[in-house]
Design a protein around this motif. Structure first.
Motif, PDB file in Angstrom:
ATOM      1  N   ASP A   7       0.830  -1.214   0.000  1.00 32.66           N
ATOM      2  CA  ASP A   7       0.000   0.000   0.000  1.00 32.66           C
ATOM      3  C   ASP A   7       0.860   1.257   0.000  1.00 32.66           C
ATOM      4  O   ASP A   7       0.496   2.264  -0.591  1.00 32.66           O
ATOM      5  N   ASN A   8       2.007   1.179   0.680  1.00 32.80           N
ATOM      6  CA  ASN A   8       2.901   2.338   0.779  1.00 32.80           C
ATOM      7  C   ASN A   8       4.199   2.159   0.007  1.00 32.80           C
ATOM      8  O   ASN A   8       5.042   3.058   0.003  1.00 32.80           O
ATOM      9  N   GLU A   9       4.385   0.993  -0.637  1.00 33.50           N
ATOM     10  CA  GLU A   9       5.580   0.672  -1.413  1.00 33.50           C
ATOM     11  C   GLU A   9       6.862   0.944  -0.630  1.00 33.50           C
ATOM     12  O   GLU A   9       7.727   1.714  -1.042  1.00 33.50           O
ATOM     13  N   LEU A  10       6.974   0.266   0.522  1.00 36.96           N
ATOM     14  CA  LEU A  10       8.189   0.335   1.322  1.00 36.96           C
ATOM     15  C   LEU A  10       8.310  -0.925   2.161  1.00 36.96           C
ATOM     16  O   LEU A  10       7.381  -1.709   2.266  1.00 36.96           O
ATOM     17  N   TYR A  11       9.499  -1.105   2.721  1.00 35.46           N
ATOM     18  CA  TYR A  11       9.757  -2.204   3.645  1.00 35.46           C
ATOM     19  C   TYR A  11       9.765  -1.603   5.052  1.00 35.46           C
ATOM     20  O   TYR A  11      10.721  -0.923   5.417  1.00 35.46           O
ATOM     21  N   PRO A  12       8.715  -1.831   5.844  1.00 34.61           N
ATOM     22  CA  PRO A  12       8.680  -1.223   7.177  1.00 34.61           C
ATOM     23  C   PRO A  12       9.667  -1.852   8.157  1.00 34.61           C
ATOM     24  O   PRO A  12      10.076  -1.212   9.121  1.00 34.61           O
ATOM     25  N   GLN A  13      10.087  -3.085   7.900  1.00 35.41           N
ATOM     26  CA  GLN A  13      10.994  -3.788   8.809  1.00 35.41           C
ATOM     27  C   GLN A  13      11.868  -4.735   7.999  1.00 35.41           C
ATOM     28  O   GLN A  13      11.366  -5.486   7.166  1.00 35.41           O
ATOM     29  N   LEU A  14      13.165  -4.678   8.226  1.00 37.99           N
ATOM     30  CA  LEU A  14      14.097  -5.644   7.646  1.00 37.99           C
ATOM     31  C   LEU A  14      14.803  -6.343   8.798  1.00 37.99           C
ATOM     32  O   LEU A  14      15.305  -5.688   9.711  1.00 37.99           O
ATOM     33  N   ASP A  15      14.809  -7.669   8.759  1.00 33.64           N
ATOM     34  CA  ASP A  15      15.416  -8.462   9.818  1.00 33.64           C
ATOM     35  C   ASP A  15      16.596  -9.238   9.265  1.00 33.64           C
ATOM     36  O   ASP A  15      16.468  -9.930   8.251  1.00 33.64           O
ATOM     37  N   GLU A  16      17.737  -9.117   9.942  1.00 36.75           N
ATOM     38  CA  GLU A  16      18.938  -9.844   9.545  1.00 36.75           C
ATOM     39  C   GLU A  16      19.194 -10.983  10.521  1.00 36.75           C
ATOM     40  O   GLU A  16      18.997 -10.845  11.723  1.00 36.75           O
TER      41      GLU A  16
END
Length: 146
Positions: free
Chosen positions: A88-97
């Motif tokens: 909906d917002n075209e982003l990654y709200p959280q990236l987990d490594e």
């Protein structure tokens, strides 16, 4: 009268060229190339996948010296990155490594000390992670032929 000089053009180190419908090749000035395309295009990375790979490799490179000093030059490491896109917002709200390392040859105390050292190195030197955390501003300009 002083002669006017045109400044030398700035060398573009990174660029992407369109090679087909929703397909590009990314280039750097050292001859590196990466194939980029939409989800489902065989043999291509999506831009979101490249973002995640950039984060994982930046983390690994930032940690490499500290790890090799303690584990030797031939240690194995894998950094996995996950995070679903908010479409909906075209982003990654959280990236987990997830940093996978074999530290079985170290004592508990040495493992804890090494992981603190690695975390500090990543926090200090991983430009990609620091940029994402800071919320970098992006500008887009156009050069058009008339």
């Amino acid at each position: 009268m002083a002669e006017q000089r045109t400044p030398a053009p700035v060398s573009t180190e990174l660029w992407a060229e369109r090679t087909g419908t929703r397909e590009y090749i990314g280039h750097n000035g050292r001859g590196g190339q990466v194939l980029v395309g939409s989800q489902g295009v065989p043999g291509r990375f999506t831009p979101g996948e490249l973002l995640k790979i950039a984060l994982a490799t930046c983390t690994g490179l930032s940690a490499d010296f500290s790890l090799s000093r303690k584990l030797g030059d031939d240690f194995d490491a894998t950094i996995r990155v996950s995070g679903d896109a908010d479409r909906d917002n075209e982003l990654y709200p959280q990236l987990d490594e997830e940093f996978e390392l074999d530290l079985s040859g170290l004592s508990e105390q040495d493992r804890e000390r090494l992981l603190v050292t690695v975390q500090r190195a990543v926090d200090k030197a991983c430009t990609v992670g620091r940029t994402l955390q800071a919320g970098a501003k992006v500008s887009l300009n156009f050069t058009v032929e008339s």
